[in-house]
Design a protein around this motif. Sequence first.
Motif, PDB file in Angstrom:
ATOM      1  N   ALA A  20      -9.422  28.450  -0.535  1.00  0.00           N
ATOM      2  CA  ALA A  20      -9.783  29.302  -1.675  1.00  0.00           C
ATOM      3  C   ALA A  20      -8.969  28.932  -2.911  1.00  0.00           C
ATOM      4  CB  ALA A  20      -9.553  30.763  -1.321  1.00  0.00           C
ATOM      5  N   PHE A  21      -9.641  28.932  -4.055  1.00  0.00           N
ATOM      6  CA  PHE A  21      -8.965  28.687  -5.323  1.00  0.00           C
ATOM      7  C   PHE A  21      -9.788  29.291  -6.447  1.00  0.00           C
ATOM      8  CE2 PHE A  21     -11.675  25.022  -4.514  1.00  0.00           C
ATOM      9  CZ  PHE A  21     -12.285  24.767  -5.727  1.00  0.00           C
ATOM     10  N   THR A  22      -9.204  29.361  -7.617  1.00  0.00           N
ATOM     11  CA  THR A  22      -9.889  29.840  -8.806  1.00  0.00           C
ATOM     12  C   THR A  22     -10.196  28.636  -9.686  1.00  0.00           C
ATOM     13  OG1 THR A  22      -8.673  31.915  -8.699  1.00  0.00           O
ATOM     14  CG2 THR A  22      -9.737  31.422 -10.776  1.00  0.00           C
ATOM     15  N   GLY A  23     -11.395  28.629 -10.263  1.00  0.00           N
ATOM     16  CA  GLY A  23     -11.782  27.510 -11.110  1.00  0.00           C
ATOM     17  C   GLY A  23     -12.501  27.971 -12.359  1.00  0.00           C
ATOM     18  N   LEU A  24     -12.613  27.065 -13.302  1.00  0.00           N
ATOM     19  CA  LEU A  24     -13.277  27.336 -14.576  1.00  0.00           C
ATOM     20  C   LEU A  24     -14.403  26.321 -14.748  1.00  0.00           C
ATOM     21  CD1 LEU A  24     -12.958  29.186 -17.091  1.00  0.00           C
ATOM     22  CD2 LEU A  24     -11.625  27.348 -18.107  1.00  0.00           C
ATOM     23  N   GLY A  26     -18.121  25.875 -17.248  1.00  0.00           N
ATOM     24  CA  GLY A  26     -18.998  26.431 -18.268  1.00  0.00           C
ATOM     25  C   GLY A  26     -18.374  27.594 -19.019  1.00  0.00           C
ATOM     26  N   GLY A  27     -17.055  27.575 -19.147  1.00  0.00           N
ATOM     27  CA  GLY A  27     -16.355  28.648 -19.850  1.00  0.00           C
ATOM     28  C   GLY A  27     -16.240  29.940 -19.044  1.00  0.00           C
ATOM     29  N   ARG A  28     -16.620  29.907 -17.761  1.00  0.00           N
ATOM     30  CA  ARG A  28     -16.552  31.096 -16.915  1.00  0.00           C
ATOM     31  C   ARG A  28     -15.614  30.846 -15.736  1.00  0.00           C
ATOM     32  NH1 ARG A  28     -22.877  32.330 -16.132  1.00  0.00           N
ATOM     33  NH2 ARG A  28     -22.908  30.084 -15.891  1.00  0.00           N
ATOM     34  N   LYS A  29     -14.980  31.902 -15.280  1.00  0.00           N
ATOM     35  CA  LYS A  29     -14.018  31.838 -14.188  1.00  0.00           C
ATOM     36  C   LYS A  29     -14.704  32.172 -12.862  1.00  0.00           C
ATOM     37  CE  LYS A  29      -9.286  33.409 -13.404  1.00  0.00           C
ATOM     38  NZ  LYS A  29      -8.240  34.303 -13.897  1.00  0.00           N
ATOM     39  N   TYR A  30     -14.381  31.389 -11.821  1.00  0.00           N
ATOM     40  CA  TYR A  30     -15.004  31.544 -10.504  1.00  0.00           C
ATOM     41  C   TYR A  30     -13.955  31.619  -9.404  1.00  0.00           C
ATOM     42  CZ  TYR A  30     -19.451  30.116 -12.575  1.00  0.00           C
ATOM     43  OH  TYR A  30     -20.589  30.051 -13.329  1.00  0.00           O
ATOM     44  N   GLU A  49     -18.843  33.970  -9.655  1.00  0.00           N
ATOM     45  CA  GLU A  49     -18.285  34.198 -10.986  1.00  0.00           C
ATOM     46  C   GLU A  49     -17.501  35.498 -10.990  1.00  0.00           C
ATOM     47  OE1 GLU A  49     -19.608  34.678 -15.662  1.00  0.00           O
ATOM     48  OE2 GLU A  49     -21.148  34.641 -14.099  1.00  0.00           O
ATOM     49  N   LEU A  50     -16.287  35.451 -11.500  1.00  0.00           N
ATOM     50  CA  LEU A  50     -15.453  36.647 -11.610  1.00  0.00           C
ATOM     51  C   LEU A  50     -15.865  37.411 -12.865  1.00  0.00           C
ATOM     52  CD1 LEU A  50     -12.033  35.033 -10.668  1.00  0.00           C
ATOM     53  CD2 LEU A  50     -13.503  36.439  -9.222  1.00  0.00           C
ATOM     54  N   GLY A  51     -16.263  38.645 -12.700  1.00  0.00           N
ATOM     55  CA  GLY A  51     -16.694  39.456 -13.828  1.00  0.00           C
ATOM     56  C   GLY A  51     -18.111  39.162 -14.277  1.00  0.00           C
ATOM     57  N   GLY A  52     -18.866  38.458 -13.465  1.00  0.00           N
ATOM     58  CA  GLY A  52     -20.235  38.116 -13.821  1.00  0.00           C
ATOM     59  C   GLY A  52     -21.092  37.981 -12.577  1.00  0.00           C
ATOM     60  N   GLY A  53     -22.320  37.581 -12.754  1.00  0.00           N
ATOM     61  CA  GLY A  53     -23.255  37.539 -11.651  1.00  0.00           C
ATOM     62  C   GLY A  53     -23.609  36.158 -11.131  1.00  0.00           C
ATOM     63  N   ASP A  54     -23.002  35.089 -11.668  1.00  0.00           N
ATOM     64  CA  ASP A  54     -23.389  33.755 -11.232  1.00  0.00           C
ATOM     65  C   ASP A  54     -22.844  33.469  -9.837  1.00  0.00           C
ATOM     66  OD1 ASP A  54     -24.720  31.343 -11.529  1.00  0.00           O
ATOM     67  OD2 ASP A  54     -22.987  30.340 -12.419  1.00  0.00           O
ATOM     68  N   LEU A  84     -19.342  19.011 -11.422  1.00  0.00           N
ATOM     69  CA  LEU A  84     -18.825  18.070 -12.409  1.00  0.00           C
ATOM     70  C   LEU A  84     -17.999  18.748 -13.495  1.00  0.00           C
ATOM     71  CD1 LEU A  84     -21.860  15.650 -12.797  1.00  0.00           C
ATOM     72  CD2 LEU A  84     -19.722  15.234 -11.562  1.00  0.00           C
ATOM     73  N   ASP A  85     -18.304  20.019 -13.773  1.00  0.00           N
ATOM     74  CA  ASP A  85     -17.603  20.764 -14.819  1.00  0.00           C
ATOM     75  C   ASP A  85     -16.426  21.587 -14.295  1.00  0.00           C
ATOM     76  OD1 ASP A  85     -17.361  21.538 -17.558  1.00  0.00           O
ATOM     77  OD2 ASP A  85     -18.265  23.479 -17.069  1.00  0.00           O
ATOM     78  N   LEU A  86     -16.333  21.768 -12.991  1.00  0.00           N
ATOM     79  CA  LEU A  86     -15.345  22.671 -12.400  1.00  0.00           C
ATOM     80  C   LEU A  86     -13.923  22.126 -12.525  1.00  0.00           C
ATOM     81  CD1 LEU A  86     -14.809  25.286 -10.790  1.00  0.00           C
ATOM     82  CD2 LEU A  86     -15.231  23.951  -8.712  1.00  0.00           C
ATOM     83  N   ASN A  87     -13.046  22.943 -13.072  1.00  0.00           N
ATOM     84  CA  ASN A  87     -11.618  22.631 -13.183  1.00  0.00           C
ATOM     85  C   ASN A  87     -10.835  23.670 -12.387  1.00  0.00           C
ATOM     86  OD1 ASN A  87     -11.557  20.370 -15.120  1.00  0.00           O
ATOM     87  ND2 ASN A  87     -12.548  21.867 -16.433  1.00  0.00           N
ATOM     88  N   VAL A  88      -9.965  23.191 -11.500  1.00  0.00           N
ATOM     89  CA  VAL A  88      -9.141  24.067 -10.674  1.00  0.00           C
ATOM     90  C   VAL A  88      -8.067  24.717 -11.531  1.00  0.00           C
ATOM     91  CG1 VAL A  88      -7.595  24.169  -8.685  1.00  0.00           C
ATOM     92  CG2 VAL A  88      -9.588  22.650  -8.646  1.00  0.00           C
TER      93      VAL A  88
END
Length: 90
Positions: A20-24, A26-30, A49-54, A84-88
């Motif tokens: 488990a990890f948190t990532g960013l 498209g400007g959204r946190k997951y 998505e944290l705080g969203g529905g994705d 491709l966009d995900l940053n840890v």
Amino acid sequence: MTTAELQAFLAAFDALPLGAFTGLAGGRKYAVIRQDLAAGKAQKLVARELGGGDYISLNLYRLASGARLKPCEMPAEKVVRFILDLNVME
């Protein structure tokens, strides 16, 4: 997906940590979980998505004939773009 796109996707996917990890993306946190199954022959990733529905969910199979991406009820393009966009973050 072209061979070059598949190779870029696999390199980005393999660079992600297991567990488990948190990532960013498209400007959204997951919140993301990446797992290896069947001695690494199958891999799973789920991101919410944290705080969203994705939601992103995929299975990746490493077969002798090559890698096979199987998104879960979403277009492969969405999954590839996300990885491709995900940053840890942590």
